[in-house]
Motif scaffolding. Structure first.
Motif, PDB file in Angstrom:
ATOM      1  N   TYR A 183       2.981  -8.895  -6.284  1.00 47.83           N
ATOM      2  CA  TYR A 183       2.218  -9.794  -5.416  1.00 47.83           C
ATOM      3  C   TYR A 183       2.946 -10.036  -4.093  1.00 47.83           C
ATOM      4  N   GLY A 184       4.235 -10.169  -4.173  1.00 49.35           N
ATOM      5  CA  GLY A 184       5.036 -10.421  -2.972  1.00 49.35           C
ATOM      6  C   GLY A 184       4.958  -9.282  -1.969  1.00 49.35           C
ATOM      7  N   MET A 185       5.080  -8.036  -2.455  1.00 52.83           N
ATOM      8  CA  MET A 185       5.012  -6.886  -1.540  1.00 52.83           C
ATOM      9  C   MET A 185       3.619  -6.742  -0.939  1.00 52.83           C
ATOM     10  N   CYS A 186       2.601  -6.929  -1.758  1.00 54.27           N
ATOM     11  CA  CYS A 186       1.230  -6.852  -1.237  1.00 54.27           C
ATOM     12  C   CYS A 186       0.976  -7.959  -0.217  1.00 54.27           C
ATOM     13  N   ALA A 187       1.440  -9.166  -0.516  1.00 51.26           N
ATOM     14  CA  ALA A 187       1.273 -10.284   0.414  1.00 51.26           C
ATOM     15  C   ALA A 187       2.034 -10.031   1.710  1.00 51.26           C
ATOM     16  N   LEU A 188       3.222  -9.429   1.616  1.00 54.09           N
ATOM     17  CA  LEU A 188       4.008  -9.112   2.806  1.00 54.09           C
ATOM     18  C   LEU A 188       3.250  -8.127   3.707  1.00 54.09           C
ATOM     19  N   ILE A 189       2.688  -7.101   3.123  1.00 55.48           N
ATOM     20  CA  ILE A 189       1.960  -6.097   3.904  1.00 55.48           C
ATOM     21  C   ILE A 189       0.694  -6.702   4.516  1.00 55.48           C
ATOM     22  N   GLY A 196       4.621  -0.010   3.077  1.00 53.89           N
ATOM     23  CA  GLY A 196       3.936   0.549   1.918  1.00 53.89           C
ATOM     24  C   GLY A 196       4.841   1.473   1.121  1.00 53.89           C
ATOM     25  N   ILE A 197       5.602   2.290   1.812  1.00 52.36           N
ATOM     26  CA  ILE A 197       6.542   3.184   1.131  1.00 52.36           C
ATOM     27  C   ILE A 197       7.642   2.384   0.450  1.00 52.36           C
ATOM     28  N   LEU A 198       8.100   1.325   1.105  1.00 52.82           N
ATOM     29  CA  LEU A 198       9.096   0.450   0.478  1.00 52.82           C
ATOM     30  C   LEU A 198       8.539  -0.137  -0.816  1.00 52.82           C
ATOM     31  N   GLY A 199       7.289  -0.567  -0.789  1.00 56.28           N
ATOM     32  CA  GLY A 199       6.656  -1.080  -2.003  1.00 56.28           C
ATOM     33  C   GLY A 199       6.534  -0.007  -3.073  1.00 56.28           C
ATOM     34  N   THR A 200       6.265   1.236  -2.643  1.00 57.79           N
ATOM     35  CA  THR A 200       6.190   2.346  -3.593  1.00 57.79           C
ATOM     36  C   THR A 200       7.522   2.551  -4.292  1.00 57.79           C
ATOM     37  N   VAL A 201       8.570   2.595  -3.503  1.00 59.20           N
ATOM     38  CA  VAL A 201       9.910   2.786  -4.074  1.00 59.20           C
ATOM     39  C   VAL A 201      10.265   1.616  -4.985  1.00 59.20           C
ATOM     40  N   LEU A 202       9.982   0.416  -4.542  1.00 63.33           N
ATOM     41  CA  LEU A 202      10.278  -0.764  -5.356  1.00 63.33           C
ATOM     42  C   LEU A 202       9.484  -0.739  -6.655  1.00 63.33           C
ATOM     43  N   PHE A 236      -1.383   1.898  -0.402  1.00 67.19           N
ATOM     44  CA  PHE A 236      -2.768   1.788   0.054  1.00 67.19           C
ATOM     45  C   PHE A 236      -2.898   0.735   1.154  1.00 67.19           C
ATOM     46  N   LEU A 237      -2.357  -0.453   0.922  1.00 67.00           N
ATOM     47  CA  LEU A 237      -2.484  -1.532   1.908  1.00 67.00           C
ATOM     48  C   LEU A 237      -1.766  -1.185   3.214  1.00 67.00           C
ATOM     49  N   GLY A 238      -0.570  -0.614   3.107  1.00 63.07           N
ATOM     50  CA  GLY A 238       0.158  -0.225   4.320  1.00 63.07           C
ATOM     51  C   GLY A 238      -0.599   0.791   5.138  1.00 63.07           C
ATOM     52  N   LEU A 239      -1.145   1.802   4.473  1.00 64.85           N
ATOM     53  CA  LEU A 239      -1.914   2.824   5.184  1.00 64.85           C
ATOM     54  C   LEU A 239      -3.221   2.265   5.734  1.00 64.85           C
ATOM     55  N   LEU A 240      -3.903   1.447   4.941  1.00 64.06           N
ATOM     56  CA  LEU A 240      -5.177   0.872   5.376  1.00 64.06           C
ATOM     57  C   LEU A 240      -5.010   0.035   6.643  1.00 64.06           C
ATOM     58  N   PHE A 241      -4.072  -0.905   6.625  1.00 63.68           N
ATOM     59  CA  PHE A 241      -3.854  -1.735   7.814  1.00 63.68           C
ATOM     60  C   PHE A 241      -3.396  -0.895   8.999  1.00 63.68           C
ATOM     61  N   SER A 242      -2.549   0.076   8.754  1.00 64.06           N
ATOM     62  CA  SER A 242      -2.066   0.925   9.838  1.00 64.06           C
ATOM     63  C   SER A 242      -3.201   1.701  10.492  1.00 64.06           C
ATOM     64  N   ILE A 243      -4.086   2.263   9.676  1.00 69.51           N
ATOM     65  CA  ILE A 243      -5.206   3.048  10.209  1.00 69.51           C
ATOM     66  C   ILE A 243      -6.167   2.155  10.991  1.00 69.51           C
TER      67      ILE A 243
END
Length: 191
Positions: free
Chosen positions: A6-12, A102-108, A134-141
């Protein structure tokens, strides 16, 4: 999902919304610069006198009008534009952070899921990995499209307006110099 997920998703999501806020504020400033720049013409006047004789021998005199610009107002707008442009460039660079988060969240997520024989924990870690990417890419795009199609178009329009005004001002300055040279130069005797 656990608290880290939840924390990583909320951060992104928070970073994406914050970057969107920065970009909309930048758009407001650029829009103000564009409106101010459109209104810097002081008056219509000056210009050159044109004379022509038609087929009936009648003399027609016309005066071509020239726009006179307030140079101080243009330079003030240019300073505001340069500041807003620096923010525009910074915001474009900040957008690149979202996929990295997003990649940081993936690794974590993979770290959380690895080292455990518990299938539930492994799936939770993979869920974090997928959602943060997904969230990192979505917001970035989405933000990159907004950056290119809204703010980028506005920046290019303002830049073109500055170039147009600068060309007119330069042409008028050259015409004034040429007129001054003609005025101060004695007429040469024909040879």
């Amino acid at each position: 999902m656990n608290i880290v997920n939840y924390g990583m998703c909320a951060l992104i999501i928070g970073a994406g919304l914050f970057f969107l806020y920065l970009m909309t504020e930048n758009k407001k400033i650029l829009t103000r610069v564009q409106l101010n720049l459109a209104s810097v013409a002081v008056k219509e006047g000056g210009g050159t006198r044109n004379e022509a004789v038609d087929a009936d021998g009648k003399l027609h005199v016309s005066r071509a009008e020239a726009t006179v610009y307030d140079l101080a107002a243009i330079e003030e707008n240019r300073r505001d534009f340069n500041t807003a442009y620096a923010d525009y460039v910074r915001n474009g660079q900040l957008i690149a952070l979202l996929p990295l988060l997003g990649i940081l969240g993936t690794v974590l997520g993979l770290i959380i899921g690895s080292g455990s024989a518990d299938i539930e924990r492994l799936m939770s870690g993979l869920g974090t990995a997928m959602w943060t990417t997904f969230l990192g890419l979505l917001f970035s795009i989405v933000l990159k499209f907004y950056d290119a199609w809204v703010i980028g178009v506005l920046v290019n329009a303002i830049d073109a307006d500055f170039a147009s005004k600068d060309a007119i001002i330069e042409r008028q300055a050259l015409m004034q110099k040429a007129a001054a040279v003609r005025k101060n130069k004695p007429a040469e005797a024909p040879k």
